[in-house]
Motif scaffolding. Structure first.
Motif, PDB file in Angstrom:
ATOM      1  N   GLU A 180      49.395  54.091  39.659  1.00 34.48           N
ATOM      2  CA  GLU A 180      48.814  54.635  40.887  1.00 34.48           C
ATOM      3  C   GLU A 180      48.849  53.573  41.984  1.00 34.48           C
ATOM      4  O   GLU A 180      49.063  53.876  43.148  1.00 34.48           O
ATOM      5  CB  GLU A 180      47.382  55.096  40.646  1.00 34.48           C
ATOM      6  N   PHE A 181      48.622  52.314  41.593  1.00 36.57           N
ATOM      7  CA  PHE A 181      48.700  51.184  42.504  1.00 36.57           C
ATOM      8  C   PHE A 181      48.800  49.921  41.661  1.00 36.57           C
ATOM      9  O   PHE A 181      48.494  49.930  40.466  1.00 36.57           O
ATOM     10  CB  PHE A 181      47.498  51.116  43.462  1.00 36.57           C
ATOM     11  N   SER A 182      49.266  48.844  42.277  1.00 40.51           N
ATOM     12  CA  SER A 182      49.428  47.556  41.593  1.00 40.51           C
ATOM     13  C   SER A 182      49.007  46.434  42.535  1.00 40.51           C
ATOM     14  O   SER A 182      49.162  46.551  43.744  1.00 40.51           O
ATOM     15  CB  SER A 182      50.888  47.339  41.192  1.00 40.51           C
ATOM     16  N   TYR A 183      48.506  45.355  41.958  1.00 41.85           N
ATOM     17  CA  TYR A 183      48.100  44.184  42.737  1.00 41.85           C
ATOM     18  C   TYR A 183      48.625  42.908  42.103  1.00 41.85           C
ATOM     19  O   TYR A 183      48.717  42.807  40.881  1.00 41.85           O
ATOM     20  CB  TYR A 183      46.571  44.078  42.825  1.00 41.85           C
ATOM     21  N   ILE A 184      48.939  41.963  42.950  1.00 39.89           N
ATOM     22  CA  ILE A 184      49.263  40.608  42.521  1.00 39.89           C
ATOM     23  C   ILE A 184      48.044  39.743  42.813  1.00 39.89           C
ATOM     24  O   ILE A 184      47.518  39.768  43.924  1.00 39.89           O
ATOM     25  CB  ILE A 184      50.489  40.051  43.273  1.00 39.89           C
ATOM     26  N   ILE A 185      47.592  39.034  41.806  1.00 43.42           N
ATOM     27  CA  ILE A 185      46.517  38.061  41.992  1.00 43.42           C
ATOM     28  C   ILE A 185      47.191  36.701  41.969  1.00 43.42           C
ATOM     29  O   ILE A 185      47.613  36.226  40.921  1.00 43.42           O
ATOM     30  CB  ILE A 185      45.434  38.195  40.907  1.00 43.42           C
ATOM     31  N   LYS A 240      47.352  32.885  42.096  1.00 41.42           N
ATOM     32  CA  LYS A 240      46.501  31.731  41.800  1.00 41.42           C
ATOM     33  C   LYS A 240      47.314  30.450  41.885  1.00 41.42           C
ATOM     34  O   LYS A 240      48.498  30.440  41.583  1.00 41.42           O
ATOM     35  CB  LYS A 240      45.942  31.833  40.379  1.00 41.42           C
ATOM     36  N   GLU A 241      46.634  29.391  42.289  1.00 39.16           N
ATOM     37  CA  GLU A 241      47.206  28.057  42.234  1.00 39.16           C
ATOM     38  C   GLU A 241      46.138  27.137  41.683  1.00 39.16           C
ATOM     39  O   GLU A 241      45.004  27.137  42.174  1.00 39.16           O
ATOM     40  CB  GLU A 241      47.663  27.597  43.613  1.00 39.16           C
ATOM     41  N   ASN A 242      46.478  26.388  40.644  1.00 36.03           N
ATOM     42  CA  ASN A 242      45.516  25.519  39.953  1.00 36.03           C
ATOM     43  C   ASN A 242      44.283  26.302  39.504  1.00 36.03           C
ATOM     44  O   ASN A 242      43.156  25.848  39.660  1.00 36.03           O
ATOM     45  CB  ASN A 242      45.110  24.340  40.842  1.00 36.03           C
ATOM     46  N   ASN A 243      44.503  27.497  38.982  1.00 38.61           N
ATOM     47  CA  ASN A 243      43.446  28.393  38.494  1.00 38.61           C
ATOM     48  C   ASN A 243      42.468  28.842  39.569  1.00 38.61           C
ATOM     49  O   ASN A 243      41.382  29.327  39.261  1.00 38.61           O
ATOM     50  CB  ASN A 243      42.688  27.776  37.322  1.00 38.61           C
ATOM     51  N   LEU A 244      42.823  28.681  40.836  1.00 39.99           N
ATOM     52  CA  LEU A 244      41.996  29.164  41.936  1.00 39.99           C
ATOM     53  C   LEU A 244      42.725  30.315  42.621  1.00 39.99           C
ATOM     54  O   LEU A 244      43.926  30.230  42.871  1.00 39.99           O
ATOM     55  CB  LEU A 244      41.732  28.045  42.951  1.00 39.99           C
ATOM     56  N   ILE A 245      42.008  31.377  42.919  1.00 43.37           N
ATOM     57  CA  ILE A 245      42.610  32.527  43.585  1.00 43.37           C
ATOM     58  C   ILE A 245      42.926  32.166  45.025  1.00 43.37           C
ATOM     59  O   ILE A 245      42.039  31.771  45.774  1.00 43.37           O
ATOM     60  CB  ILE A 245      41.680  33.754  43.543  1.00 43.37           C
ATOM     61  N   GLU A 246      44.201  32.279  45.374  1.00 42.89           N
ATOM     62  CA  GLU A 246      44.607  32.067  46.769  1.00 42.89           C
ATOM     63  C   GLU A 246      44.530  33.368  47.534  1.00 42.89           C
ATOM     64  O   GLU A 246      44.073  33.410  48.656  1.00 42.89           O
ATOM     65  CB  GLU A 246      46.025  31.508  46.832  1.00 42.89           C
ATOM     66  N   ASP A 247      45.038  34.421  46.944  1.00 40.56           N
ATOM     67  CA  ASP A 247      44.918  35.742  47.546  1.00 40.56           C
ATOM     68  C   ASP A 247      45.217  36.826  46.526  1.00 40.56           C
ATOM     69  O   ASP A 247      45.682  36.556  45.430  1.00 40.56           O
ATOM     70  CB  ASP A 247      45.789  35.899  48.802  1.00 40.56           C
ATOM     71  N   ILE A 248      44.869  38.017  46.892  1.00 38.20           N
ATOM     72  CA  ILE A 248      45.119  39.210  46.088  1.00 38.20           C
ATOM     73  C   ILE A 248      45.759  40.200  47.040  1.00 38.20           C
ATOM     74  O   ILE A 248      45.243  40.424  48.126  1.00 38.20           O
ATOM     75  CB  ILE A 248      43.808  39.798  45.515  1.00 38.20           C
ATOM     76  N   PHE A 249      46.899  40.768  46.648  1.00 33.88           N
ATOM     77  CA  PHE A 249      47.538  41.711  47.544  1.00 33.88           C
ATOM     78  C   PHE A 249      48.240  42.814  46.778  1.00 33.88           C
ATOM     79  O   PHE A 249      48.646  42.653  45.641  1.00 33.88           O
ATOM     80  CB  PHE A 249      48.495  41.018  48.526  1.00 33.88           C
ATOM     81  N   ILE A 250      48.338  43.946  47.439  1.00 34.89           N
ATOM     82  CA  ILE A 250      48.938  45.119  46.831  1.00 34.89           C
ATOM     83  C   ILE A 250      50.439  44.896  46.647  1.00 34.89           C
ATOM     84  O   ILE A 250      51.078  44.228  47.440  1.00 34.89           O
ATOM     85  CB  ILE A 250      48.640  46.390  47.658  1.00 34.89           C
ATOM     86  N   CYS A 251      50.959  45.416  45.548  1.00 36.29           N
ATOM     87  CA  CYS A 251      52.388  45.323  45.260  1.00 36.29           C
ATOM     88  C   CYS A 251      52.946  46.749  45.238  1.00 36.29           C
ATOM     89  O   CYS A 251      52.622  47.537  44.351  1.00 36.29           O
ATOM     90  CB  CYS A 251      52.618  44.637  43.919  1.00 36.29           C
ATOM     91  N   ASN A 252      53.757  47.055  46.207  1.00 39.51           N
ATOM     92  CA  ASN A 252      54.334  48.401  46.312  1.00 39.51           C
ATOM     93  C   ASN A 252      55.645  48.559  45.555  1.00 39.51           C
ATOM     94  O   ASN A 252      56.228  49.637  45.558  1.00 39.51           O
ATOM     95  CB  ASN A 252      54.548  48.754  47.789  1.00 39.51           C
ATOM     96  N   MET A 253      56.100  47.477  44.934  1.00 35.78           N
ATOM     97  CA  MET A 253      57.382  47.512  44.225  1.00 35.78           C
ATOM     98  C   MET A 253      57.189  47.040  42.781  1.00 35.78           C
ATOM     99  O   MET A 253      57.948  46.241  42.269  1.00 35.78           O
ATOM    100  CB  MET A 253      58.400  46.624  44.942  1.00 35.78           C
TER     101      MET A 253
END
Length: 133
Positions: free
Chosen positions: A101-106, A108-121
């Motif tokens: 239905e939807f997908s997201y990329i989480i 991370k760099e050095n185990n810290l979340i840099e960003d979370i964004f939707i993946c349409n592909m």
């Protein structure tokens, strides 16, 4: 045109382990309830030119679209981006259909979340298309 929603976590919650933030976001996506993630977003944070409340509204709209299909909860499966972040691991959220239905990329760099964004592909979209051929 592919739209990426980038999400930065609340700076005030730096002391909270990023796994808690990640788990809360995943829980919100599984339960189709943006309010589970809302407390972790900073008031003055912008995600793709959307303030906190417009971003949350867009997330709620995504969830409502899924609910209109009769889905009350999603299941999560790992996938990969086949578009702009080719090969990057993502999380795919499935309802009653064989494609996500939807997908997201989480991200991370050095185990810290840099960003979370939707993946349409997401790879799940292409797997579904290959099955129909």
């Amino acid at each position: 045109m592919e739209t990426l929603i980038k999400l930065k976590v609340n700076q005030e919650l730096e002391g909270i382990h990023d796994n808690i933030i990640e788990e809360a976001f995943i829980d919100a996506c599984i339960n189709l309830d943006a309010s589970l993630f809302e407390p972790l977003i900073n008031e003055n944070q912008y995600f793709q030119d959307l303030d906190k409340y417009r971003f949350l509204q867009s997330l709620k709209n995504t969830f409502e679209d899924v609910k209109l299909k009769g889905v009350l909860q999603t299941t999560i499966k790992p996938g990969k981006c086949m578009g702009c972040k080719y090969g990057k691991a993502n999380l795919q959220f499935f309802g009653n259909r064989s494609k996500p239905e939807f997908s997201y990329i989480i991200n991370k760099e050095n185990n810290l979340i840099e960003d979370i964004f939707i993946c349409n592909m997401s790879s799940g979209i292409f797997t579904d298309k290959l099955k129909s051929l």
